[in-house]
Design an enzyme around this catalytic site. Structure first.
Site: not given
Length: 819
Positions: A416-417
């Site tokens: 996840f960014k």
């Protein structure tokens, strides 16, 4: 007593300079009327400047500006000894004073833009007391007159080589002055000069009125040019000693450290002393330095290249070439074949740049270089706790298919960014307790005082893991719900105070999401693969949620291995968007060899290694960004009209960048500024835009330093204003509330306008007229769609999209805008 005869005779002979650089708001404020006891005479006959323009001449004036001096506590350190003969300068002639037999003559320097092989430092004149500041301004003048990278590198190399040869003690201050800085980026040292202080100092030194100063600026457009013109015919009975590089740097440091009551007056007096002692080009570049607007093209990469070459030419260094026991000294290098010399330079540059990105402190690097040259530099200046290294950067991708093609179906991790603030956490323990702790931002700024809750969190982590004595961790700080830990938006995080935060005052809870480990228990991990670093991170630090509600949490980024298949990764990507993340980071687990062009034909001849090591300051292909605003089909694009721009910085200095975009308000017939755009443009488009929007006068003007057209600019103050005439298609990450833009104010929020976050240029819409541009209503409709379940509920989150001044904008994406 200092006497001043004010006219502009010397202005004709000075080199032609570019005008109107930097922030227009700052430069305009620079010349606002300020109080001060200034005596001046009325304007007289105009004279012609070096720009070919008419500006007013001034009558002769005698004024005493030395009645006050700096406090005695600064005198011994700050004021250099009077080591030059005393003369009077009258109309460019040197006149002896009785009792003194030697005239004061300006130093005449040899050119610096020659090939370093053909250059000799011995030919440059020098001062007995140190490196002359005039030599540095000689370099500034050469740099500002060219855009050739070769000439810039040659000039910097020869300049630094001369200083190393003649006065090595001046090398460190020279590097900072050339870089227009005073200290490393993580050291909170700033001049802290407002425009009023500099304006008053110029008036006091020159004796001109604020109105005259304003007229000069309107004609010349650059503070340095104005200062030169203002004191052109300055006469002194007892001339000031010539400035040295060390003296100028020390004076600037004194200005930066002036605090408390009376600091403004103290700074003003220090500036006056510098300007009084400066002559010609010294005055020009001294003023630009004070305004933080030097603009000579000496960017960090060029500085490091020049420093490496200067050291290679000045010191013997073993083992720079394979099969060579030593690098020839500077005399021997002149006989080197060009290909061998280039190889030596490349090796030297690799060493210096490799050390700097891991340890960005010129002071420590210069000390080691002057001691033994390049030999053993990596060991003498290693990765160090408390000094931030430049972070690894990701390369943007537009689809998962592109990701799989790039990585040749090799195993990777999708993470996840998070939409937060990147943080580099440094910690050392002593006797089981946290003894040293720092948090650095994406741009290496020290933000430790912003996150005292993270410090408490790290102390708890180390108490739970007694085997850990030190570490450097790469992570993301994200705003979360204090009870559930649910992720909140970046706007929430930006509501936190920026410094000197007290734990009791924290209202926005955060979670530290760790994703990499660069240093552990005294050992650098940079050369280990991501698989190894990731394993050490997960085994050394366990997720932790404190019992106290609202205290900072710790966990690892949510991730998925590529072995589960592309379809599952596609679902994971969609879930990241639904979870208020920006998208995914794709990270290669192991070192591989790939075809960089993706061409399967003749691939055995083109394959290159793709390391999974931690690569500071590199936009590596082993880290790929798949963000929602990069992917086609995600989000609506807007049709916006360019209505203004700012002068570019660095490589973009000759272009307009960023460019101010606006929506069209059909009810008022006005264009309303909405955002700055500086991403998605090609060099050729920049050049074409600069050619089309060229400042001028007359009825057909389309670019002006003054707002001539019906536009509402809100809080934006561009350097130049454009006549609305084009429509550009722009796409961004999302629509945000903004304290700068007033677009759609009242439609989304009663108190704030809307702006486009991380805008990116797509194309010119030649099929649309400016009246067909997107409207505030359309902007508001997109914003309301983004609210989802919160539709109809207005939250005035503070997001400053003025990238030039906002510390809260996501630093990773700001880097993408500047790239």
């Amino acid at each position: 007593m200092v006497k001043r005869k004010l006219s502009f005779d010397d202005a004709k002979s000075s080199p032609k300079k570019r005008t109107k650089h930097g922030s227009q708001a700052r430069l305009d404020a620079f010349f606002t009327t300020s109080p001060g006891k200034i005596r001046a005479t009325p304007l007289e006959t105009p004279v012609e400047t070096n720009h070919g323009e008419k500006i007013p001449s001034l009558s002769p004036l005698v004024i005493d500006v030395d009645a006050e001096d700096v406090e005695t506590q600064f005198e011994e350190r700050l004021v250099p000894p009077l080591a030059v003969p005393q003369t009077v300068r009258v109309q460019k002639k040197e006149v002896n004073i009785p009792g003194h037999s030697v005239k004061f003559q300006p130093l005449q320097f040899a050119p610096l833009d020659v090939d370093p092989i053909n250059y000799s430092p011995d030919g440059q004149p020098w001062l007995e007391k140190g490196a002359p500041y005039a030599f540095l301004t000689h370099a500034f003048s050469t740099l500002s007159s060219t855009r050739s990278r070769i000439i810039i590198i040659n000039t910097l190399t020869n300049c630094l080589r001369t200083i190393i040869s003649k006065h090595p003690e001046s090398l460190l201050p020279s590097l900072y002055l050339l870089s227009n800085t005073l200290a490393p980026p993580y050291a909170p040292i700033e001049l802290g000069l407002g425009p009023a202080i500099i304006s008053r100092a110029i008036q006091n030194v020159s004796g001109i009125t604020p109105a005259t100063l304003k007229k000069l600026y309107n004609t010349l457009g650059d503070p340095g040019d104005v200062a030169v013109a203002a004191k052109t015919n300055l006469r002194t009975l007892v001339p000031h000693p010539q400035l040295t590089i060390s003296y100028v740097y020390d004076s600037l440091m004194m200005i930066a450290h002036s605090k408390g009551q009376g600091a403004a007056r103290q700074k003003e007096k220090l500036i006056e002393k510098l300007l009084l002692s400066a002559n010609g080009e010294e005055t020009r570049y001294m003023t630009r330095t004070l305004c933080q607007n030097l603009r000579v093209g000496a960017v960090r990469t060029s500085m490091l290249t020049a420093l490496a070459r200067a050291i290679a030419l000045s010191y013997e260094s073993p083992g720079l070439l394979e099969g060579e026991d030593t690098l020839h000294n500077k005399a021997g290098l002149s006989d080197c074949p060009r290909n061998e010399l280039n190889e030596i330079f490349l090796k030297a540059e690799s060493i210096v740049k490799g050390v700097f990105v891991k340890h960005p402190n010129y002071g420590n690097i210069v000390t080691a270089l002057l001691d033994t040259g390049l030999y053993g530099l990596e060991e003498k200046v290693p990765l160090t706790i408390g000094i931030p290294l430049h972070p690894t950067l990701g390369s943007p991708m537009r689809s998962l298919d592109e990701v799989y093609d790039r990585l040749a179906n090799q195993p990777f991790v999708a993470e996840f960014k998070y939409d937060g603030q990147r943080a580099q956490v440094h910690a050392i323990t002593k006797d089981g307790r946290l003894s040293e702790f720092k948090i650095f931002s994406r741009h290496l700024e020290d933000m430790t005082s912003k996150y005292p809750d993270i410090q408490l969190l790290v102390n708890s982590l180390l108490e739970r893991s007694p085997s850990i004595s030190s570490f450097v961790m790469d992570a993301e700080i994200v705003a979360v719900n204090p009870r559930t830990g649910a992720i909140k938006t970046f706007q929430e995080l930006s509501n936190r105070a920026k410094k000197d935060v007290q734990v009791r005052d924290i209202q926005v809870s955060v979670c530290l999401y760790a994703f990499d480990l660069m240093y552990l228990n005294g050992e650098s991990l940079l050369q280990k693969t991501f698989r190894e670093r990731r394993s050490l991170l997960q085994n050394s630090f366990s997720p932790y949620t404190p019992e106290e509600i609202g205290f900072a949490r710790f966990t690892h980024v949510e991730s998925m291995n590529s072995e589960v298949g592309q379809a599952s990764v596609e679902v994971f990507w969609r879930r990241s968007i639904e979870s208020q993340c920006e998208g995914l980071m794709i990270k290669l687990l192991d070192n591989i060899v790939v075809d960089p062009e993706g061409d399967k034909s003749n691939s055995h001849m083109r394959k290159k290694p793709l390391p999974a090591t931690y690569e500071p300051d590199k936009r590596t292909a082993a880290w790929l960004k798949l963000k929602k605003d990069y992917v086609s089909g995600v989000g609506d694009s807007l049709d916006l009209v360019p209505v203004g721009a700012w002068y570019g910085n660095g490589r973009k200095v000759k272009w307009w960048s960023p460019i101010l975009m606006a929506v069209y308000d059909q009810s008022s017939g006005q264009f309303v500024a909405v955002c700055k755009c500086m991403s998605g443009f090609t060099d050729s488009f920049y050049q074409d835009t600069r050619d089309r929007y060229n400042p001028g006068d007359g009825p057909d003007v389309i670019c002006s330093p003054r707002p001539l057209w019906e536009c509402d600019f809100g809080g934006f103050t561009p350097d130049v204003y454009f006549r609305p005439q084009e429509v550009w298609e722009i796409r961004g990450a999302d629509i945000t509330l903004s304290p700068v833009s007033v677009a759609a104010k009242g439609l989304g929020s009663l108190t704030r306008g809307l702006s486009l976050r991380f805008p990116r240029f797509l194309r010119v819409r030649e099929d649309k007229t400016i009246e067909q541009a997107s409207t505030p209503e359309f902007l508001a409709s997109i914003w309301k769609k983004q609210q989802g379940s919160k539709e109809g509920h207005v939250e005035d989150e503070l997001v400053d999209v003025d990238f030039a001044s906002s510390p809260g904008v996501s630093e990773d994406d700001l880097s993408e805008l500047v790239a």
